[in-house]
Write a protein that holds these residues in place. Structure first.
Motif, PDB file in Angstrom:
ATOM      1  N   ARG A 138       0.820  -1.218   0.000  1.00 45.91           N
ATOM      2  CA  ARG A 138       0.000   0.000   0.000  1.00 45.91           C
ATOM      3  C   ARG A 138       0.851   1.264   0.000  1.00 45.91           C
ATOM      4  O   ARG A 138       0.509   2.246  -0.664  1.00 45.91           O
ATOM      5  CB  ARG A 138      -0.955  -0.022   1.187  1.00 45.91           C
ATOM      6  CG  ARG A 138      -2.064  -1.043   0.995  1.00 45.91           C
ATOM      7  CD  ARG A 138      -2.989  -1.099   2.166  1.00 45.91           C
ATOM      8  NE  ARG A 138      -4.118  -1.985   1.878  1.00 45.91           N
ATOM      9  CZ  ARG A 138      -4.948  -2.446   2.784  1.00 45.91           C
ATOM     10  NH1 ARG A 138      -4.794  -2.090   4.060  1.00 45.91           N
ATOM     11  NH2 ARG A 138      -5.934  -3.242   2.450  1.00 45.91           N
ATOM     12  N   ASP A 139       1.944   1.240   0.741  1.00 46.99           N
ATOM     13  CA  ASP A 139       2.854   2.393   0.750  1.00 46.99           C
ATOM     14  C   ASP A 139       3.428   2.635  -0.647  1.00 46.99           C
ATOM     15  O   ASP A 139       3.515   3.783  -1.106  1.00 46.99           O
ATOM     16  CB  ASP A 139       3.987   2.195   1.757  1.00 46.99           C
ATOM     17  CG  ASP A 139       3.527   2.294   3.202  1.00 46.99           C
ATOM     18  OD1 ASP A 139       2.388   2.771   3.448  1.00 46.99           O
ATOM     19  OD2 ASP A 139       4.296   1.864   4.095  1.00 46.99           O
ATOM     20  N   GLU A 140       3.801   1.576  -1.336  1.00 46.24           N
ATOM     21  CA  GLU A 140       4.345   1.688  -2.692  1.00 46.24           C
ATOM     22  C   GLU A 140       3.273   2.200  -3.661  1.00 46.24           C
ATOM     23  O   GLU A 140       3.557   3.021  -4.541  1.00 46.24           O
ATOM     24  CB  GLU A 140       4.909   0.355  -3.175  1.00 46.24           C
ATOM     25  CG  GLU A 140       6.182  -0.065  -2.457  1.00 46.24           C
ATOM     26  CD  GLU A 140       7.330   0.900  -2.656  1.00 46.24           C
ATOM     27  OE1 GLU A 140       7.572   1.334  -3.803  1.00 46.24           O
ATOM     28  OE2 GLU A 140       7.996   1.235  -1.650  1.00 46.24           O
ATOM     29  N   ILE A 141       2.052   1.721  -3.502  1.00 51.76           N
ATOM     30  CA  ILE A 141       0.945   2.196  -4.341  1.00 51.76           C
ATOM     31  C   ILE A 141       0.717   3.684  -4.107  1.00 51.76           C
ATOM     32  O   ILE A 141       0.527   4.448  -5.072  1.00 51.76           O
ATOM     33  CB  ILE A 141      -0.332   1.375  -4.074  1.00 51.76           C
ATOM     34  CG1 ILE A 141      -0.172  -0.039  -4.654  1.00 51.76           C
ATOM     35  CG2 ILE A 141      -1.567   2.073  -4.660  1.00 51.76           C
ATOM     36  CD1 ILE A 141      -1.267  -1.005  -4.263  1.00 51.76           C
ATOM     37  N   ASP A 142       0.766   4.123  -2.852  1.00 51.39           N
ATOM     38  CA  ASP A 142       0.577   5.542  -2.537  1.00 51.39           C
ATOM     39  C   ASP A 142       1.653   6.402  -3.198  1.00 51.39           C
ATOM     40  O   ASP A 142       1.366   7.484  -3.718  1.00 51.39           O
ATOM     41  CB  ASP A 142       0.584   5.765  -1.025  1.00 51.39           C
ATOM     42  CG  ASP A 142      -0.653   5.186  -0.342  1.00 51.39           C
ATOM     43  OD1 ASP A 142      -1.633   4.832  -1.046  1.00 51.39           O
ATOM     44  OD2 ASP A 142      -0.624   5.068   0.901  1.00 51.39           O
ATOM     45  N   ILE A 143       2.883   5.918  -3.201  1.00 51.38           N
ATOM     46  CA  ILE A 143       3.983   6.636  -3.856  1.00 51.38           C
ATOM     47  C   ILE A 143       3.721   6.735  -5.357  1.00 51.38           C
ATOM     48  O   ILE A 143       3.873   7.808  -5.958  1.00 51.38           O
ATOM     49  CB  ILE A 143       5.332   5.937  -3.568  1.00 51.38           C
ATOM     50  CG1 ILE A 143       5.714   6.122  -2.094  1.00 51.38           C
ATOM     51  CG2 ILE A 143       6.436   6.461  -4.487  1.00 51.38           C
ATOM     52  CD1 ILE A 143       6.856   5.221  -1.619  1.00 51.38           C
ATOM     53  N   LEU A 144       3.321   5.625  -5.966  1.00 51.80           N
ATOM     54  CA  LEU A 144       3.027   5.633  -7.394  1.00 51.80           C
ATOM     55  C   LEU A 144       1.846   6.532  -7.727  1.00 51.80           C
ATOM     56  O   LEU A 144       1.861   7.250  -8.737  1.00 51.80           O
ATOM     57  CB  LEU A 144       2.762   4.212  -7.898  1.00 51.80           C
ATOM     58  CG  LEU A 144       3.976   3.292  -7.949  1.00 51.80           C
ATOM     59  CD1 LEU A 144       3.546   1.884  -8.339  1.00 51.80           C
ATOM     60  CD2 LEU A 144       5.017   3.824  -8.919  1.00 51.80           C
ATOM     61  N   LEU A 167       1.841   9.528 -10.368  1.00 51.20           N
ATOM     62  CA  LEU A 167       0.899   9.593 -11.485  1.00 51.20           C
ATOM     63  C   LEU A 167       0.212  10.952 -11.544  1.00 51.20           C
ATOM     64  O   LEU A 167       0.085  11.551 -12.617  1.00 51.20           O
ATOM     65  CB  LEU A 167      -0.157   8.489 -11.365  1.00 51.20           C
ATOM     66  CG  LEU A 167       0.304   7.081 -11.718  1.00 51.20           C
ATOM     67  CD1 LEU A 167      -0.751   6.064 -11.282  1.00 51.20           C
ATOM     68  CD2 LEU A 167       0.580   6.960 -13.199  1.00 51.20           C
ATOM     69  N   VAL A 168      -0.207  11.464 -10.393  1.00 51.07           N
ATOM     70  CA  VAL A 168      -0.857  12.770 -10.351  1.00 51.07           C
ATOM     71  C   VAL A 168       0.115  13.851 -10.813  1.00 51.07           C
ATOM     72  O   VAL A 168      -0.252  14.753 -11.577  1.00 51.07           O
ATOM     73  CB  VAL A 168      -1.434  13.070  -8.952  1.00 51.07           C
ATOM     74  CG1 VAL A 168      -1.929  14.509  -8.860  1.00 51.07           C
ATOM     75  CG2 VAL A 168      -2.555  12.095  -8.628  1.00 51.07           C
ATOM     76  N   GLU A 169       1.370  13.756 -10.379  1.00 50.15           N
ATOM     77  CA  GLU A 169       2.370  14.735 -10.798  1.00 50.15           C
ATOM     78  C   GLU A 169       2.591  14.676 -12.310  1.00 50.15           C
ATOM     79  O   GLU A 169       2.683  15.720 -12.970  1.00 50.15           O
ATOM     80  CB  GLU A 169       3.692  14.489 -10.063  1.00 50.15           C
ATOM     81  CG  GLU A 169       3.636  14.862  -8.596  1.00 50.15           C
ATOM     82  CD  GLU A 169       4.874  14.434  -7.816  1.00 50.15           C
ATOM     83  OE1 GLU A 169       5.884  14.023  -8.432  1.00 50.15           O
ATOM     84  OE2 GLU A 169       4.826  14.512  -6.575  1.00 50.15           O
ATOM     85  N   LEU A 170       2.667  13.489 -12.872  1.00 46.92           N
ATOM     86  CA  LEU A 170       2.858  13.341 -14.319  1.00 46.92           C
ATOM     87  C   LEU A 170       1.652  13.868 -15.098  1.00 46.92           C
ATOM     88  O   LEU A 170       1.817  14.528 -16.130  1.00 46.92           O
ATOM     89  CB  LEU A 170       3.129  11.883 -14.674  1.00 46.92           C
ATOM     90  CG  LEU A 170       4.496  11.340 -14.252  1.00 46.92           C
ATOM     91  CD1 LEU A 170       4.552   9.825 -14.452  1.00 46.92           C
ATOM     92  CD2 LEU A 170       5.612  12.033 -15.010  1.00 46.92           C
TER      93      LEU A 170
END
Length: 97
Positions: free
Chosen positions: A11-17, A21-24
């Protein structure tokens, strides 16, 4: 790809991704606004051929990465539709039409 050892780590890794994604998507949106300055008409903003090319490219990439190309198409359709509307507004606000 990172191998996670717990649900929390996944879940932590998903949150980072998700944040990336939002930044991109934000970066893409800012570029779309800039693109309006280089176009001469709303039809050119809509760029149907360009959209078709993008959709073919992202579907191909999805297949290469073994993810559902239909899901990617749906995501990109939503994103592109919204960004075209943003670009049209930017184009009209610039007084170029």
């Amino acid at each position: 790809m990172k191998k996670c050892n717990s649900l929390k780590e996944v879940r932590d890794e998903i949150d980072i991704l998700d944040a990336k994604l939002v930044e991109l998507i934000s970066e893409r949106s800012h570029l779309i606004r800039q693109a309006a300055a280089f176009k001469d008409s709303v039809d050119e903003v809509k760029a149907d051929k360009r959209i078709d090319d993008i959709m073919q490219r992202v579907r191909k990439k999805a297949i290469e990465l073994n993810i559902n190309p239909n899901m990617i198409s749906e995501l990109f359709t939503i994103m592109i539709d919204e960004m075209v509307e943003t670009e049209i507004a930017e184009f009209r606000n610039s007084g170029s039409f």
